[in-house]
Design an enzyme around this catalytic site. Structure first.
Site, mmCIF file in Angstrom:
data_model
loop_
_atom_site.group_PDB
_atom_site.id
_atom_site.type_symbol
_atom_site.label_atom_id
_atom_site.label_comp_id
_atom_site.label_asym_id
_atom_site.label_seq_id
_atom_site.Cartn_x
_atom_site.Cartn_y
_atom_site.Cartn_z
ATOM 1 N N TYR A 159 0.834 -1.210 0.000
ATOM 2 C CA TYR A 159 0.000 0.000 0.000
ATOM 3 C C TYR A 159 0.869 1.260 0.000
ATOM 4 O O TYR A 159 0.759 2.106 -0.896
ATOM 5 C CB TYR A 159 -0.965 0.000 1.196
HETATM 6 N N1 LIG Z 1 -9.285 5.961 4.259
HETATM 7 C C1 LIG Z 1 -8.017 6.285 4.527
HETATM 8 O O1 LIG Z 1 -7.544 6.177 5.678
HETATM 9 C C2 LIG Z 1 -7.142 6.840 3.428
HETATM 10 C C3 LIG Z 1 -5.966 7.542 3.790
HETATM 11 C C4 LIG Z 1 -5.141 8.046 2.787
HETATM 12 C C5 LIG Z 1 -5.467 7.847 1.461
HETATM 13 N N2 LIG Z 1 -6.605 7.147 1.138
HETATM 14 C C6 LIG Z 1 -6.905 6.969 -0.273
HETATM 15 O O2 LIG Z 1 -8.124 7.615 -0.557
HETATM 16 C C7 LIG Z 1 -8.741 6.997 -1.689
HETATM 17 C C8 LIG Z 1 -10.186 6.673 -1.368
HETATM 18 O O3 LIG Z 1 -10.220 5.747 -0.285
HETATM 19 P P1 LIG Z 1 -11.470 5.624 0.718
HETATM 20 O O4 LIG Z 1 -10.919 5.658 2.091
HETATM 21 O O5 LIG Z 1 -12.542 6.554 0.335
HETATM 22 O O6 LIG Z 1 -11.888 4.105 0.409
HETATM 23 P P2 LIG Z 1 -13.335 3.491 0.028
HETATM 24 O O7 LIG Z 1 -13.098 2.016 -0.072
HETATM 25 O O8 LIG Z 1 -14.352 4.003 0.973
HETATM 26 O O9 LIG Z 1 -13.609 4.083 -1.410
HETATM 27 C C9 LIG Z 1 -12.859 3.691 -2.538
HETATM 28 C C10 LIG Z 1 -13.785 3.620 -3.718
HETATM 29 O O10 LIG Z 1 -12.997 3.198 -4.855
HETATM 30 C C11 LIG Z 1 -13.724 2.212 -5.551
HETATM 31 N N3 LIG Z 1 -12.833 1.348 -6.309
HETATM 32 C C12 LIG Z 1 -12.047 0.344 -5.837
HETATM 33 N N4 LIG Z 1 -11.435 -0.282 -6.851
HETATM 34 C C13 LIG Z 1 -11.821 0.347 -7.982
HETATM 35 C C14 LIG Z 1 -11.552 0.138 -9.358
HETATM 36 N N5 LIG Z 1 -10.766 -0.863 -9.765
HETATM 37 N N6 LIG Z 1 -12.100 0.976 -10.262
HETATM 38 C C15 LIG Z 1 -12.931 1.969 -9.850
HETATM 39 N N7 LIG Z 1 -13.272 2.179 -8.571
HETATM 40 C C16 LIG Z 1 -12.710 1.379 -7.643
HETATM 41 C C17 LIG Z 1 -14.483 1.451 -4.459
HETATM 42 O O11 LIG Z 1 -15.580 0.714 -4.989
HETATM 43 C C18 LIG Z 1 -14.895 2.582 -3.535
HETATM 44 O O12 LIG Z 1 -16.154 3.120 -3.878
HETATM 45 C C19 LIG Z 1 -7.894 5.754 -2.007
HETATM 46 O O13 LIG Z 1 -7.009 6.039 -3.060
HETATM 47 C C20 LIG Z 1 -7.119 5.528 -0.717
HETATM 48 O O14 LIG Z 1 -5.918 4.855 -0.946
HETATM 49 C C21 LIG Z 1 -7.447 6.660 2.090
#
Ligand SMILES: NC(=O)c1ccc[n+]([C@@H]2O[C@H](COP(=O)([O-])OP(=O)(O)OC[C@H]3O[C@@H](n4cnc5c(N)ncnc54)[C@H](O)[C@@H]3O)[C@@H](O)[C@H]2O)c1
Length: 254
Positions: A159
């Site tokens: 990750y």
């Molecule tokens: N939640 C955290 O703590 C956090 C921290 C830093 C960065 N992020 C980043 O933020 C972004 C969003 O994460 P989140 O926390 O909202 O997660 P989440 O799982 O709530 O949302 C992610 C969304 O992406 C979609 N997705 C997954 N694979 C996909 C694909 N192949 N094609 C299209 N859509 C796809 C999922 O269906 C989901 O709706 C990600 O890139 C994650 O790495 C999250």
């Protein structure tokens, strides 16, 4: 909703059906953009778009799998046909993978994490760039993570590595496109536990204990991420490209 700073702009938000992406999609619509929400969970994309329309915004939700080049091409082509332009791309879709030590990490999941988090950014950016460069205008924001700078205190080796790649890709894209009118930046949030990103109840206590490592003493809220993205995709962001914008409550100081 249609009179904000993004009025007239067309935005694509990948993974915009849920979590941080859903918050970003709503915020961009509130700022006046017409938003195309793509998500591998099609119903989530459509439901989010419907909710935005019911709130007075303009949004369309559809299936998008960022790991599939034909899906990406079809999604972007449809946006261009419907809207005639694409001004903004938020590469938000991302997955956590599983929790395992490097020695025990399943190769298939390792590859999947890179497929979504890194190659997805490449595919979606490549698909929108010809139209943006032709128009002489574009704003791309890649959602990286503070783990791309610091690694993680738990066992999610691909990750952080994938998010480091997103940071480096952002820098490359920023430099390559600097004279085209297309600005490319990334953001590095710390933990946003209110999303469906991972089951935090199964996370080892030491990750939860890492929140005190955030000097502000709390986790991040999706709306805070959306607010930063809203500025980065606006006309007001005019002299920053290839840059990393931190949103980690002081955890990361660079
Ligand atoms: N939640 C955290 O703590 C956090 C921290 C830093 C960065 N992020 C980043 O933020 C972004 C969003 O994460 P989140 O926390 O909202 O997660 P989440 O799982 O709530 O949302 C992610 C969304 O992406 C979609 N997705 C997954 N694979 C996909 C694909 N192949 N094609 C299209 N859509 C796809 C999922 O269906 C989901 O709706 C990600 O890139 C994650 O790495 C999250």
């Amino acid at each position: 909703m249609s009179h904000g700073p993004l009025q007239g702009r067309v935005a694509i938000v990948t993974g915009g059906g849920r979590g941080i992406g859903a918050a970003i999609a709503l915020r961009l619509a509130c700022d006046g953009a017409r938003v195309a929400i793509g998500d591998v969970v099609s119903d989530a994309a459509r439901d989010r778009a419907r909710a935005i329309r019911e709130a007075g915004g303009t949004a369309h939700g559809d299936h998008l799998d960022v790991t599939d080049t034909s899906s990406v091409t079809a999604f972007v082509d449809e946006v261009l046909q419907r809207e005639g332009r694409v001004d903004i791309l938020v590469n938000n879709a991302g997955i956590a993978g599983t929790i395992a030590s490097l020695a025990e990490y399943p190769e298939e999941i390792w590859r999947r994490v890179f497929e979504v988090n890194v190659h997805g950014v490449f595919r979606c950016s490549r698909a929108v760039l010809p139209a943006m460069v032709r128009a002489g205008y574009g704003r791309i924001v890649n959602v990286a993570s503070v783990s791309g700078k610091e690694g993680l205190p738990i066992l999610m080796p691909p990750y952080g590595a994938s998010k480091a790649a997103v940071i480096a890709l952002t820098k490359n894209m920023g430099r390559e496109l600097a004279s085209t009118g297309v600005l490319v930046n990334c953001i590095t949030p710390a933990g946003v536990p209110s999303t469906g990103f991972m089951d935090w109840s199964n996370v080892p206590p030491r990750l939860v204990e890492s929140s005190p490592a955030i000097p502000m003493g709390r986790w991040c809220d999706p709306d805070e991420v959306a607010a930063m993205v809203a500025w980065l995709v606006s006309d007001e962001c005019s002299f920053s490209t290839g840059a990393v914008f931190d949103i980690s409550g002081g955890r990361s100081t660079y």
